[in-house]
Design an enzyme around this catalytic site. Structure first.
Site, PDB file in Angstrom:
ATOM      1  N   ASP A   1       2.246   0.942  -3.492  1.00 40.43           N
ATOM      2  CA  ASP A   1       2.130   1.257  -4.736  1.00 40.43           C
ATOM      3  C   ASP A   1       2.317   2.694  -5.096  1.00 40.43           C
ATOM      4  O   ASP A   1       1.560   3.556  -4.360  1.00 40.43           O
ATOM      5  CB  ASP A   1       0.878   0.710  -5.176  1.00 40.43           C
ATOM      6  CG  ASP A   1       0.480   1.082  -6.825  1.00 40.43           C
ATOM      7  OD1 ASP A   1       1.262   0.544  -7.533  1.00 40.43           O
ATOM      8  OD2 ASP A   1      -0.558   1.705  -6.955  1.00 40.43           O
TER       9      ASP A   1
ATOM     10  N   GLU B   1       7.420   1.885  -3.799  1.00 40.59           N
ATOM     11  CA  GLU B   1       7.588   2.033  -5.148  1.00 40.59           C
ATOM     12  C   GLU B   1       7.807   3.474  -5.517  1.00 40.59           C
ATOM     13  O   GLU B   1       6.721   4.488  -5.504  1.00 40.59           O
ATOM     14  CB  GLU B   1       6.287   1.560  -6.102  1.00 40.59           C
ATOM     15  CG  GLU B   1       6.415   1.750  -7.454  1.00 40.59           C
ATOM     16  CD  GLU B   1       5.197   1.280  -8.272  1.00 40.59           C
ATOM     17  OE1 GLU B   1       5.387   0.652  -9.445  1.00 40.59           O
ATOM     18  OE2 GLU B   1       4.067   1.747  -7.858  1.00 40.59           O
TER      19      GLU B   1
END
Length: 707
Positions: free
Chosen positions: A343, A379
């Site tokens: 993330d 990401e």
């Protein structure tokens, strides 16, 4: 109670069958107490007197799995200098393998008194906070082994443990919303029939429900609020939180592996649940605030924040880097997971200020013999300056390709001047990945994910509808590149509904026929909706949970059947999952004079520069030559496949497409998104070179020429 010196490594609580070794790192502490917690609310404190390289440790004979514990740290409390030690706060072990209980948002879990942020709060937090748990590391894995599915054979399915299983009609109520639910035969059967090879789980590291959300009657459903990087989230366990969550997670991984499905974890190493300077003191802040967090240089009371959550971990701290690498190795070696999706991964590259692909974190991952061998997905952005880094991660990494998502959405909603970029996205985004030695498989392709509209909502709403989140619809992305097909939200208009179904088939087909690695979002295969909410992070309820279709539901069932067909079409044909970029020329040694790829106007003429640049152009055909696959098979053999002609009509009008006369005599229609079922019944019609096919507005057709 006997207290032996113990060892400084491994960190955390390590049970060896006779007792437990405890080790914790802090450069700030003057003294650390290990507190053993009892069910009657009392605790036994043991000072950790032995110190090696700022690691304090002790071995306690007879301390068994299930024992709850925490730390009290005696040290300086000077927030202006970045120091926040307070022995009144019971702290979680950063290396805890399991965590029991939840945080009660009492004033005692904060380092200051409410309304007086510069005060010191010496209320005891123990009755209101989470506790670490000693776990039994022994587990019978049997013959379990990582499937190690090659990227070119991978189909990723992003899912939420609770959201995927909570409403499944075939699961017993006690297994819904749990790791055991993931392992249930009904869930695994759905994934295998769909053709999924990897389950990418949204955060399962222990996380905290934010104080603000709890006060509002909501919760942190998504889980991007980690407090324990080694501990499976305890509320996803069906039968206890004193270590049972570890066993249940392992059992789920073992069951998925037996079905040939990899397990990828969405991990949040960029920040913690302790938030900004007004956040709670749960673990890292009270242990060694300066060593764990990036602090502002001019006033060290405050935290630098490139994540939008209040804090960012200090990625140039050796101890932070060690903790992250230890955590990654633990989940691979002890929990048998197959990879990670990071993330806001750009934050991990901020060793100083800028995003740096030569940062220490990437060096550590590259040289690690364990972590470097599993799937690593970035990401590739954060909310800091210069944070959008799609295409800029090191060669070992793959990336969520946000540019793919945006371009495909723009094409099918009819935006002008999209054809040239669409061609790049369809063929693996060589403009992003070729220069640094990566290949099409570096691109994780997706059109929807947990963050944003579901597939059905993407074609049903122009605007977000996040009123349920309690922020007056201000949260969530406002520019979604969505199109409601003529009516906002629910409608009885049959024409609008038909177009929406066609658009969903267009998105699924495009995704599965693009070079790269496709990723589906859970429930999109049968058109789940969140009522237009594009930021359901706080909706732990039926708004965000997957509603499984009832048997005999023709509308949802047809989309599910079409999705299965497209996944298996991809899996059966290597021409759609090439490991090298197209060359745009014939491939040597194939005795085929045709190029490996060719682009055509709807009239059947090869595309020239002006065709790509025409603002009004929203249609094209692409020829994929199955005889011109340049990469070899596993034994060096030549790979040969059928050839395909993909016809895209993203305009609103019907268009006649001519089958090119120079690239094959006979073709068969195998996909037609204008049909309700998406594929012709039985054997599709045959067409010949020079024939014209009429494609309705916003549809695509796929022709196959047998090898």
């Amino acid at each position: 109670m006997q207290v032996w010196p113990g060892q400084a490594y491994p960190l955390g609580a390590t049970y060896d069958g006779a007792g437990t070794n405890f080790a914790v790192h802090s450069e700030a502490a003057h003294r650390i107490e290990l507190c053993l917690l009892h069910d009657d609310g009392s605790e036994t404190a043991v000072e950790l007197r032995e110190t090696d390289a700022f690691v304090r440790h002790a071995y306690l004979p007879g301390i068994m799995p299930g024992q709850r514990y925490g730390f009290r740290v005696h040290g300086p409390y000077e927030p202006a200098r970045g120091q926040r030690c307070n022995s009144a706060k019971l702290l979680l072990d950063p290396y805890a393998r399991a965590i029991s209980g939840s945080v009660e948002w009492n004033e005692s879990v904060y380092g200051y008194h409410f309304g007086r942020p510069d005060s010191r709060n010496d209320l005891d937090s123990a009755p209101h906070t989470m506790t670490s748990v000693v776990v039994n590391p022994y587990f019978d894995w049997g013959d379990d082994r990582l499937p190690r599915t090659d990227y070119h054979r991978t189909v990723i399915y992003e899912a939420h443990v609770k959201g995927l299983t909570m409403l499944h009609p075939e699961l017993p109520p006690e297994l819904r919303g749990t790791y055991a639910g993931l392992a249930h035969p009904a869930v695994i059967s759905h994934l295998t029939e769909l053709g999924v090879t990897a389950l990418e789980l949204m955060p399962v590291h222990q996380f905290v429900n934010d104080h603000r959300l709890v006060d509002a009657g909501l919760s942190n459903y998504w889980g991007y609020n980690t407090i324990g990087f080694f501990a499976p989230h305890n509320t996803y366990a069906s039968w206890g939180d004193r270590g049972e969550q570890v066993l249940e997670f392992k059992q789920a991984v073992r069951a998925l592996h037996r079905a040939g499905i990899e397990v990828i974890l969405d991990v949040v190493y960029n920040h913690t649940a302790e938030g900004n300077h007004l956040g709670p003191t749960l673990s890292f802040r009270g242990l060694d605030n300066e060593s764990y967090y990036r602090l502002m240089e001019d006033d060290r009371r405050y935290y630098m924040d490139t994540t939008g959550t209040g804090n960012s971990l200090l990625m140039r701290s050796p101890h932070v880097l060690q903790m992250i690498m230890d955590s990654l190795r633990y989940w691979v070696t002890e929990m048998h997971v197959d990879g990670f999706r990071f993330d806001l991964a750009a934050t991990l590259a901020r060793q100083f200020h800028e995003v740096d692909r030569l940062s220490s974190f990437f060096d550590l991952v590259q040289q690690d013999p364990v972590v470097s061998q599993v799937k690593l997905i970035a990401e590739p952005w954060d909310v800091g300056e210069g944070g959008y880094q799609v295409g800029n991660f090191p060669p070992l990494w793959t990336e969520w390709n946000g540019k793919y998502r945006d371009c495909v959405r723009d094409l099918w909603r009819g935006e002008p001047r999209t054809l040239a970029e669409f061609a790049s996205r369809l063929t693996g985004s060589s403009d992003l990945y070729q220069d640094d030695g990566r290949r099409p498989l570096a691109s994780i392709n997706f059109t929807t994910c947990h963050d944003g509209f579901t597939l059905r909502d993407l074609v049903s709403y122009n605007d977000k509808h996040n009123e349920a989140n309690g922020e007056n619809n201000r949260d969530g992305e406002s520019h979604n590149r969505s199109w409601n097909c003529g009516a906002e939200g629910d409608t009885d208009d049959e024409g609008v509904l038909e177009l929406r179904e066609r658009q969903m088939r267009n998105f699924i087909a495009t995704l599965m026929l693009s070079q790269g690695v496709p990723m589906l979002s859970h429930g999109d295969e049968f058109g789940r909706t969140q009522g237009g909410n594009n930021n359901a992070y706080c909706q732990d309820n039926e708004l965000a949970w997957v509603h499984w279709p009832e048997p005999g539901d023709d509308e949802e069932g047809s989309l599910l059947a079409f999705t299965k067909t497209m996944v298996w079409l991809r899996r059966d044909h290597p021409v759609f999952r090439r490991r090298r970029f197209f060359h745009g020329r014939p491939v040597e040694g194939t005795h085929d004079e045709l190029t490996d790829i060719a682009w055509f106007t709807p009239q059947g003429d090869e595309m020239v520069a002006r065709d790509w640049q025409a603002a009004h152009a929203k249609a094209l055909s692409v020829f994929l030559n199955g005889h011109a696959i340049s990469e070899p098979g596993p034994r060096g053999e030549r790979i040969s496949d059928d050839s395909f002609l993909l016809m895209f009509n993203a305009s609103a009008e019907e268009l006649d497409f001519t089958v090119p006369v120079s690239h094959g005599e006979e073709w068969q229609v195998v996909v037609d998104t204008a049909r309700k079922e998406g594929v012709p019944p039985g054997q599709g019609p045959m067409v010949s070179a020079g024939d014209e096919l009429r494609l309705v507005g916003r549809s695509m057709t796929v022709l196959r020429r047998p090898a």
